[in-house]
Design a protein around this motif. Structure first.
Motif, PDB file in Angstrom:
ATOM      1  N   LEU A 374       0.847  -1.190   0.000  1.00 43.24           N
ATOM      2  CA  LEU A 374       0.000   0.000   0.000  1.00 43.24           C
ATOM      3  C   LEU A 374       0.886   1.245   0.000  1.00 43.24           C
ATOM      4  N   ASP A 375       0.610   2.180  -0.889  1.00 39.51           N
ATOM      5  CA  ASP A 375       1.388   3.416  -0.965  1.00 39.51           C
ATOM      6  C   ASP A 375       1.199   4.184   0.345  1.00 39.51           C
ATOM      7  N   PRO A 376       2.287   4.463   1.086  1.00 39.74           N
ATOM      8  CA  PRO A 376       2.143   5.139   2.383  1.00 39.74           C
ATOM      9  C   PRO A 376       1.598   6.552   2.272  1.00 39.74           C
ATOM     10  N   ARG A 377       1.635   7.146   1.066  1.00 38.96           N
ATOM     11  CA  ARG A 377       1.145   8.512   0.869  1.00 38.96           C
ATOM     12  C   ARG A 377      -0.338   8.528   0.517  1.00 38.96           C
ATOM     13  N   PHE A 378      -0.869   7.379   0.124  1.00 41.02           N
ATOM     14  CA  PHE A 378      -2.268   7.299  -0.293  1.00 41.02           C
ATOM     15  C   PHE A 378      -3.171   7.083   0.911  1.00 41.02           C
ATOM     16  N   THR A 379      -4.335   7.725   0.901  1.00 44.89           N
ATOM     17  CA  THR A 379      -5.349   7.382   1.892  1.00 44.89           C
ATOM     18  C   THR A 379      -5.905   5.996   1.554  1.00 44.89           C
ATOM     19  N   ILE A 380      -6.656   5.430   2.478  1.00 46.56           N
ATOM     20  CA  ILE A 380      -7.252   4.125   2.235  1.00 46.56           C
ATOM     21  C   ILE A 380      -8.179   4.178   1.024  1.00 46.56           C
TER      22      ILE A 380
END
Length: 535
Positions: A374-380
């Protein structure tokens, strides 16, 4: 006198000028030549306890009360100079992740030699590698960490810990990501060191079956507190605390008295048509050899696998047996050297990336570590709708509605849509990864060790979620795992793999209760939890 004597220990973490308790009023002892296991789910205080003992708490960690005496020395509040004298020579630490614990830029032998040098010794590093059960130590000493398997890397960490000639070994989840046979060899070796050298062993694990098999005494922790303590037989047969009973119930090996009991028995039933079929698939990789130049390595040798529609087919075997390579070829991420791959009636072998891409909507992958994918910068919400954006499905409003629907399917509240991955627990992140895989409404999910790093209670929840989704949505699963008890909980059929070949296949109820292959019998015999039979 105990080697470790902890009394009334309180440990917390400073956040926003407030200390959040992590360990509360803990009393714990470890005697000479004793094996003590601390068990509990993530956040129970297991690792914090171990780090507090040897002064390895992070910068915001605080010991706020109590005493921690190691080999007669008070470590709570001790100066760094005092703690350094204890580390290595009195207490050796075997961390959970060998790739984090080992220096990737140094050869294995040099890292063992460094540990010897720190205690002022002149021993040969090869002796400690051999003592840790590393085969061909002369060869392995010249290799780098990335050139070793997971089991060998874990043995290298044991060798480094032994090089300090400690009185106590702390093993922090030493086998959680290892296959059952490798796990058994590592734990057998640690047990042998206790017997032969009189070393004390403190095992930190979320696996109560491992603790029950290996420990003289089990300490159960929840929410930073010790809720139960006793010998394994008593803990298993007469647990006093409700939390301990939940741990036992969530571990299939213990709930079924050390036996693997399949949930499904499809023997004699009609087999549905296959959503995925691999026929005689072989894969050869080109690898470099310092003595013979480049040569071919056969990762897969005529592997045939079928995933019936609406059912779960599992691939099991040791690391390096070809499970993940099979999965990657099935998903079209890797091309087969020979053989056929048919996904939902379409032959995908030999197709270009552009030709395979539309078929990706039919099959999606759930990785072992959701935090890494999961991209750590993206929200869920951004993570879940990313496949919809990639395939240009819907608009912003419909995608948001789909994200809410998917979170509901994986039993997470809609309020999580605005959160980041780091704000979720491991089990919650895995639910998000499953939700994301469902976004395109696939027929098939490929699950690569989806619960191997999770606590047994969270593991049970994820397995039940997968079973419910399969029942409600008619999903098919290709499930890769090294844990046969997990496979028994979720799978209908299974292929047992060894050295790139399928050595046995069939309904789980048949293969696990009446294995034909000697290799399958070895896998089953290596499953921890056997002490439950005597409890």
């Amino acid at each position: 006198m105990s080697l470790v004597d902890i009394k009334g220990l309180d440990v917390g973490y400073l956040r926003h000028r407030t200390i959040t308790p992590a360990v509360i009023g803990l009393d714990l002892t470890v005697g000479a030549s004793e094996v003590v296991a601390i068990v509990g789910e993530s956040g129970s205080g297991k690792t914090t306890t171990a780090n507090a003992i040897i002064g390895l708490l992070p910068a915001n960690g605080r010991i706020t009360a109590g005493s921690a005496i190691v080999d007669g020395i008070e470590t709570a509040g001790a100066r760094e100079r005092t703690l350094r004298r204890l580390r290595g020579s009195v207490v050796g630490l075997i961390p959970q992740d060998p790739m984090v614990g080992l220096n990737p830029t140094k050869r294995i032998g040099a890292q063992v030699a460094e540990a010897i040098k720190l205690r002022g010794g002149t021993d040969d590093a090869l002796d400690f590698l051999s003592e840790a059960g590393v085969p061909d130590p002369q060869l392995r000493a010249r290799q780098y960490p990335h050139e070793l398997s997971g089991g060998l890397r874990q043995r290298a960490l044991i060798a480094i810990a032994l090089a300090g000639k400690p009185k106590l070994l702390i093993a922090d989840e030493p086998t959680s990501a290892l296959d059952v046979t490798v796990q058994k060899r590592i734990l057998d070796h640690l047990s042998g060191l206790v017997r032969e050298q009189g070393i004390s062993l403190l095992i930190i694990t979320h696996d109560l079956a491992v603790a029950a098999d290996r420990a003289d005494r089990v300490v159960v922790m929840q929410g930073g507190r010790k809720v139960e303590e006793g010998d394994p037989a008593t803990i298993l047969s007469s647990p006093r605390d409700q939390y301990t009973r939940k741990l036992i119930a969530a571990a299939p090996r213990l709930a079924h008295s050390g036996r693997v009991v399949p949930r499904f028995d499809v023997r004699g039933e009609d087999v549905p048509d296959a959503v995925l079929t691999l026929t005689d698939v072989s894969k050869t990789f080109s690898v470099s050899d310092t003595r013979r130049g480049r040569r071919g390595f056969n990762a897969l040798d005529k592997v045939s696998v079928q995933v019936p529609r609406g059912r779960t087919h599992a691939l099991v075997g040791e690391s390096g047996c070809g499970k993940t390579t099979t999965l990657r070829i099935a998903l079209g991420l890797e091309s087969a050297t020979s053989g056929s791959v048919v996904l939902d009636g379409t032959e995908i072998s030999g197709l270009s990336w552009n030709q395979v891409r539309p078929l990706r909507r039919k099959a999606q992958l759930v990785h072992q570590d959701p935090f890494a994918t999961l991209d750590p910068r993206f929200t869920i919400e951004q993570s879940i709708v990313e496949p919809l954006v990639s395939f240009r499905i819907g608009d912003r409003r419909s995608r948001k509605a789909r994200a809410r629907e998917l979170l509901d399917q994986v039993a997470l509240p809609a309020s999580y849509l605005d959160r980041l991955p780091r704000e979720l627990s491991g089990g919650q992140r895995q639910r998000v990864a499953i939700a994301r895989a469902l976004a395109l409404e696939p027929d098939l999910l490929m699950l690569d060790e989806p619960v191997s790093a999770l606590d047994v209670l969270v593991q049970e929840q994820i397995l039940q979620l997968l079973a419910d989704l399969q029942k409600n949505l008619g999903l098919s699963y290709l499930f890769v795992s090294h844990d046969l008890s997990v496979v028994a909980e979720i799978s209908h059929t299974v292929s047992v793999m060894s050295e790139g070949r399928v050595v046995e296949e069939g309904p789980v109820a048949e293969v696990f209760t009446n294995p034909r292959s000697e290799y399958t019998r070895e896998l089953i015999d290596a499953i921890p939890g056997r002490r439950a039979d005597a409890a």
